[in-house]
Design a protein around this motif. Structure first.
Motif: not given
Length: 91
Positions: A60-73
């Protein structure tokens, strides 16, 4: 742009799913993901056995981290982060 980011975009500054709303979606798709992984990636491993091996809190933690990257990277940066998190060791 990566597939997740592209599918989530309505426009340049708008998204179908807002950054803070992913938790519900991640929770709802965990079983389907485990079932698919057991069948495809692990050569028919019983999904119940795989479910016992998965640390869902960490997933869950890693999924959220990676999804967050799609908004800014950009896609290359996302790939580099994924490579650093999921090192594949060859024997």
């Amino acid at each position: 742009m990566c597939q997740a980011a592209r599918r989530n975009r309505l426009g340049k500054k708008s998204h179908y799913i807002k950054q803070d709303d992913w938790n519900e979606y991640i929770s709802n798709c965990q079983f389907e993901a485990i079932l698919g992984a057991a069948k495809e990636a692990l050569e028919g491993m019983d999904y119940q056995d795989l479910e016992k091996l998965v640390d869902f809190e960490q997933l869950f933690i890693v999924s959220n981290e990676l999804l967050t990257l799609t908004y800014s990277n950009n896609p290359r940066e996302i790939i580099e982060v994924i490579d650093s998190k999921f090192l594949v060791k060859y024997h």
